[in-house]
Design a protein around this motif. Structure first.
Motif, PDB file in Angstrom:
ATOM      1  N   THR A  80       0.837  -1.193   0.000  1.00  0.00           N
ATOM      2  CA  THR A  80       0.000   0.000   0.000  1.00  0.00           C
ATOM      3  C   THR A  80       0.873   1.243   0.000  1.00  0.00           C
ATOM      4  N   ALA A  81       0.272   2.382  -0.271  1.00  0.00           N
ATOM      5  CA  ALA A  81       1.013   3.647  -0.253  1.00  0.00           C
ATOM      6  C   ALA A  81       1.647   3.877   1.111  1.00  0.00           C
ATOM      7  N   GLU A  82       0.921   3.557   2.171  1.00  0.00           N
ATOM      8  CA  GLU A  82       1.460   3.734   3.520  1.00  0.00           C
ATOM      9  C   GLU A  82       2.678   2.849   3.761  1.00  0.00           C
ATOM     10  N   LYS A  83       2.612   1.609   3.300  1.00  0.00           N
ATOM     11  CA  LYS A  83       3.745   0.683   3.471  1.00  0.00           C
ATOM     12  C   LYS A  83       4.954   1.166   2.673  1.00  0.00           C
ATOM     13  N   LYS A  84       4.709   1.655   1.461  1.00  0.00           N
ATOM     14  CA  LYS A  84       5.805   2.175   0.634  1.00  0.00           C
ATOM     15  C   LYS A  84       6.471   3.379   1.295  1.00  0.00           C
ATOM     16  N   ALA A  85       5.655   4.289   1.812  1.00  0.00           N
ATOM     17  CA  ALA A  85       6.188   5.480   2.469  1.00  0.00           C
ATOM     18  C   ALA A  85       6.992   5.098   3.706  1.00  0.00           C
ATOM     19  N   GLU A  86       6.471   4.166   4.496  1.00  0.00           N
ATOM     20  CA  GLU A  86       7.181   3.717   5.700  1.00  0.00           C
ATOM     21  C   GLU A  86       8.503   3.052   5.340  1.00  0.00           C
ATOM     22  N   ALA A  87       8.509   2.248   4.264  1.00  0.00           N
ATOM     23  CA  ALA A  87       9.747   1.591   3.835  1.00  0.00           C
ATOM     24  C   ALA A  87      10.769   2.623   3.377  1.00  0.00           C
ATOM     25  N   PHE A  88      10.314   3.652   2.669  1.00  0.00           N
ATOM     26  CA  PHE A  88      11.216   4.716   2.222  1.00  0.00           C
ATOM     27  C   PHE A  88      11.832   5.428   3.426  1.00  0.00           C
ATOM     28  N   LEU A  89      10.988   5.816   4.383  1.00  0.00           N
ATOM     29  CA  LEU A  89      11.489   6.502   5.573  1.00  0.00           C
ATOM     30  C   LEU A  89      12.449   5.633   6.374  1.00  0.00           C
ATOM     31  N   GLU A  90      12.139   4.363   6.486  1.00  0.00           N
ATOM     32  CA  GLU A  90      13.009   3.458   7.244  1.00  0.00           C
ATOM     33  C   GLU A  90      14.383   3.334   6.580  1.00  0.00           C
ATOM     34  N   LYS A  91      14.382   3.179   5.253  1.00  0.00           N
ATOM     35  CA  LYS A  91      15.640   2.978   4.545  1.00  0.00           C
ATOM     36  C   LYS A  91      16.501   4.238   4.492  1.00  0.00           C
ATOM     37  N   TRP A  92      15.890   5.397   4.309  1.00  0.00           N
ATOM     38  CA  TRP A  92      16.643   6.635   4.082  1.00  0.00           C
ATOM     39  C   TRP A  92      16.562   7.614   5.240  1.00  0.00           C
ATOM     40  N   ARG A  93      16.079   7.176   6.370  1.00  0.00           N
ATOM     41  CA  ARG A  93      15.843   8.026   7.545  1.00  0.00           C
ATOM     42  C   ARG A  93      17.037   8.893   7.935  1.00  0.00           C
ATOM     43  N   ASN A  94      18.231   8.304   7.914  1.00  0.00           N
ATOM     44  CA  ASN A  94      19.396   9.051   8.388  1.00  0.00           C
ATOM     45  C   ASN A  94      19.803  10.194   7.459  1.00  0.00           C
ATOM     46  N   LEU A  95      19.174  10.308   6.290  1.00  0.00           N
ATOM     47  CA  LEU A  95      19.399  11.476   5.438  1.00  0.00           C
ATOM     48  C   LEU A  95      18.678  12.700   5.980  1.00  0.00           C
ATOM     49  N   PHE A  96      17.613  12.475   6.744  1.00  0.00           N
ATOM     50  CA  PHE A  96      16.760  13.563   7.202  1.00  0.00           C
ATOM     51  C   PHE A  96      16.957  13.931   8.668  1.00  0.00           C
ATOM     52  N   VAL A  97      17.256  12.952   9.507  1.00  0.00           N
ATOM     53  CA  VAL A  97      17.394  13.181  10.949  1.00  0.00           C
ATOM     54  C   VAL A  97      18.510  12.310  11.508  1.00  0.00           C
ATOM     55  N   ASN A  98      18.968  12.657  12.712  1.00  0.00           N
ATOM     56  CA  ASN A  98      19.922  11.807  13.410  1.00  0.00           C
ATOM     57  C   ASN A  98      19.281  10.468  13.725  1.00  0.00           C
TER      58      ASN A  98
END
Length: 137
Positions: A80-98
């Motif tokens: 789902t769109a929510e799952k895709k967004a969560e996967a993106f944030l999980e994988k690339w999280r350290n680009l945005f925040v500590n």
């Protein structure tokens, strides 16, 4: 007696000053690692590549803004769109925040238009909302 106090003060300054220099080197290394990770993400863009992705970063290397080219996208997990967004944030999280446990993203709103789904997240720190810290995936 004064000589001992002076040597003690110099030793304290050396330790504090050394930690500051070592801390700055670590910050530089982290910023460089973020730049390399961002390059890795940008290489994954799929679709039309007529124009480059747009990015804006902080001096520390954190991503403030990221947009794939108009007809392109960054691939993520199926679902789902929510799952895709969560996967993106999980994988690339350290680009945005500590990368610390106290920092989290909470889903705020979901909007669908023109066959695309936009999910707005708000950033929290230790459960408290961070003022002005939101992202749309």
């Amino acid at each position: 007696m004064r000589k001992g106090v002076l040597l003690g003060a110099v030793a304290i300054l050396a330790v504090v000053g050394g930690r500051q220099v070592w801390g700055e080197a670590t910050a530089r290394d982290l910023a460089k690692a973020r730049v390399n990770k961002l390059r890795e993400l940008l290489r994954t863009a799929q679709g039309a590549d007529e124009e480059p992705a747009r990015t804006f970063r902080t001096p520390e290397g954190f991503v403030r803004f990221l947009s794939a080219p108009a007809a392109a996208h960054f691939p993520v997990a199926d679902g789902t769109a929510e799952k895709k967004a969560e996967a993106f944030l999980e994988k690339w999280r350290n680009l945005f925040v500590n990368e610390i446990a106290a920092v989290a993203f909470e889903q705020k709103r979901v909007k669908t238009a023109n066959g695309r789904t936009y999910i707005r997240y708000r950033q929290t720190y230790a459960g408290l909302e961070v003022f002005g810290a939101e992202m749309v995936v």
